[in-house]
Design an enzyme around this catalytic site. Structure first.
Site, PDB file in Angstrom:
ATOM      1  N   ASP A  12      -7.569  -5.526   1.474  1.00 59.54           N
ATOM      2  CA  ASP A  12      -8.623  -4.594   1.028  1.00 59.54           C
ATOM      3  C   ASP A  12      -9.782  -4.764   1.828  1.00 59.54           C
ATOM      4  OD1 ASP A  12      -9.765  -3.234  -1.295  1.00 59.54           O
ATOM      5  OD2 ASP A  12     -11.054  -4.746  -1.887  1.00 59.54           O
ATOM      6  N   SER A  13     -10.307  -3.348   2.274  1.00 58.38           N
ATOM      7  CA  SER A  13     -11.465  -3.248   3.202  1.00 58.38           C
ATOM      8  C   SER A  13     -12.259  -2.321   2.532  1.00 58.38           C
ATOM      9  CB  SER A  13     -10.651  -2.845   4.586  1.00 58.38           C
ATOM     10  OG  SER A  13      -9.802  -1.651   4.408  1.00 58.38           O
ATOM     11  N   LYS A  67      -8.268   1.567  18.763  1.00 59.55           N
ATOM     12  CA  LYS A  67      -8.933   1.317  17.245  1.00 59.55           C
ATOM     13  C   LYS A  67      -8.275  -0.070  16.919  1.00 59.55           C
ATOM     14  CE  LYS A  67      -9.250   2.712  12.667  1.00 59.55           C
ATOM     15  NZ  LYS A  67      -8.548   3.432  11.612  1.00 59.55           N
ATOM     16  N   HIS A  81     -11.491  -4.179  12.131  1.00 68.43           N
ATOM     17  CA  HIS A  81     -11.526  -5.193  11.214  1.00 68.43           C
ATOM     18  C   HIS A  81     -10.099  -5.539  10.630  1.00 68.43           C
ATOM     19  CE1 HIS A  81     -11.657  -1.041   9.287  1.00 68.43           C
ATOM     20  NE2 HIS A  81     -11.393  -1.568   8.140  1.00 68.43           N
ATOM     21  N   THR A 120       0.811  -1.135   0.195  1.00 68.18           N
ATOM     22  CA  THR A 120      -0.108   0.049   0.229  1.00 68.18           C
ATOM     23  C   THR A 120       1.035   1.255   0.016  1.00 68.18           C
ATOM     24  OG1 THR A 120      -1.798   1.150   1.150  1.00 68.18           O
ATOM     25  CG2 THR A 120       0.008   0.146   2.395  1.00 68.18           C
ATOM     26  N   ARG A 121       0.448   2.234  -0.531  1.00 68.86           N
ATOM     27  CA  ARG A 121       1.007   3.458  -0.502  1.00 68.86           C
ATOM     28  C   ARG A 121       0.209   4.488   0.284  1.00 68.86           C
ATOM     29  NH1 ARG A 121       4.838   2.339  -4.600  1.00 68.86           N
ATOM     30  NH2 ARG A 121       4.147   1.283  -6.289  1.00 68.86           N
ATOM     31  N   ASN A 122      -0.881   3.996   1.031  1.00 73.13           N
ATOM     32  CA  ASN A 122      -1.652   4.959   1.829  1.00 73.13           C
ATOM     33  C   ASN A 122      -1.018   4.955   3.032  1.00 73.13           C
ATOM     34  OD1 ASN A 122      -3.493   5.527   3.880  1.00 73.13           O
ATOM     35  ND2 ASN A 122      -5.255   4.892   2.467  1.00 73.13           N
ATOM     36  N   GLY A 130     -10.776   7.754   6.180  1.00 75.86           N
ATOM     37  CA  GLY A 130     -12.200   6.828   5.468  1.00 75.86           C
ATOM     38  C   GLY A 130     -13.294   7.069   6.326  1.00 75.86           C
TER      39      GLY A 130
END
Length: 210
Positions: free
Chosen positions: A76-77, A188, A193, A12-14, A160
């Site tokens: 993926d979420s 959190k 999830h 990921t690049r997030n 998000g």
């Protein structure tokens, strides 16, 4: 798998997600060096053409493992809303049309649910976490976090849809009516999830990487 490289690439690049995943995996005691996908700028982003969270996570993990020659993990979420039949689901990050526009995604979803009363605002975050090795070996673990959707955003943490999902009390008394964006990162990660999926996957990573 003896001799396997003990570096693990996070597909990921997030930046928000990288910080979160590093914290989650570090808590598991996994003895590997974690490297973000930003360390490989020459590797193109993978199109998420799957129709499930697991398919998309595997696509990204396999692509990065093949391109780097290193074990790779991806996820993926998204948010699944009961009255929308599970949508936005895999389209969560681009619900308003442009990928990663959190503010627009939130605004559109809240507008769509404006007339929905509290008893019917159930939703859950879902995550599929995938591991892929260069030899094609793969593993997938899933996690979810159930809750209800607020009518307006609350909290400045997370990212998000975190500001509108209020976890169910079954996730622990400490949630105390707060949204995911009002929880501390540690709180959190303990119930999220993504935390649940990656903690389950970490056990399989440890077995495969020795």
């Amino acid at each position: 798998m003896p001799g396997m490289e003990k570096r693990l690439v996070l597909a990921t690049r997030n930046a928000h997600k990288i910080v979160e995943l590093r914290a989650i995996l570090a808590e598991t005691g996994l003895d590997v060096e974690l490297v973000g996908a930003d360390a490989f700028p020459e590797v193109a982003d993978v199109k998420e053409t799957g129709v499930t969270f697991a398919e998309n996570a595997l696509l990204k993990a396999h692509a990065l493992a093949a391109a780097t020659g290193l074990p790779a993990v991806a996820d993926d979420s998204g948010l699944c809303v009961d009255v929308l039949g599970g949508a936005p689901g895999i389209f969560s990050a681009r619900w308003a049309g442009r990928h990663g526009d959190d503010a627009a995604n939130l605004a559109l979803l809240l507008a769509q649910l404006a007339d929905i009363d509290a008893p019917h605002r159930g939703a859950h975050f879902a995550c599929a976490a995938a591991l892929a090795l260069p030899d094609g070996t793969e593993r997938v673990a899933e996690g979810r976090l159930a809750g209800t959707l607020r009518r307006s955003p609350a909290g400045s943490g997370g990212f998000g849809y975190d500001p509108i999902l209020q976890p169910d009390a079954s996730n622990g008394e400490f949630v105390a009516g707060r949204t995911c964006a009002e929880l501390t990162p540690a709180e959190k990660n303990a119930i999220s999830h993504r935390g649940r999926a990656f903690r389950a996957l970490a056990r399989q990573v440890a077995e495969l990487l020795g």
